[in-house]
Design a protein around this motif. Sequence first.
Motif: not given
Length: 162
Positions: A69-70, A85, A88, A99-102, A106, A108-109
Amino acid sequence: MKTVKNNLRRYGINPAKGRRYENITYVLALAYNLMKARIDAYLASYGLSSSEFNLLMLAAYQNEGLGLSQVELSKRLIVSASNITKLTDKAVKAGFIVRKTNPQSRRENIICIAQKGRNLIDEIWPGYDKLVSGMTEKIPPADRLHAERILNDWFNALQEDK
């Protein structure tokens, strides 16, 4: 030993005062700054800062390559939320990370290494490894294990004080 003392005096360190805590702290900081400057100069030839390179390394090799996660990246890189940020965003734009959404959260990246980022790491690594190992080889061979143990023990003790 005289040259070492004179060299330290250039930086405002006076070993004769007997304040070992100052000597240790400042010499460590000076060594870190010298090493970081050399690493930064090497990475600059690839258009990267040390923070950007460390971001790629974490994304590639931590958490079994599944990404972080970021927030976790921010903690491990010791940078603020706004700085992570920016880091990334730049790496995503360059195609080095994704970068994907957890799916479980949602908000969390998750940051994962992209193939282009892996390729860049592979290109950078041989020279980087040679540079870093060359700097540590300045420690006499008989003292390296002892230095490693001391620094690890010190780091662990400082971590416990949190």
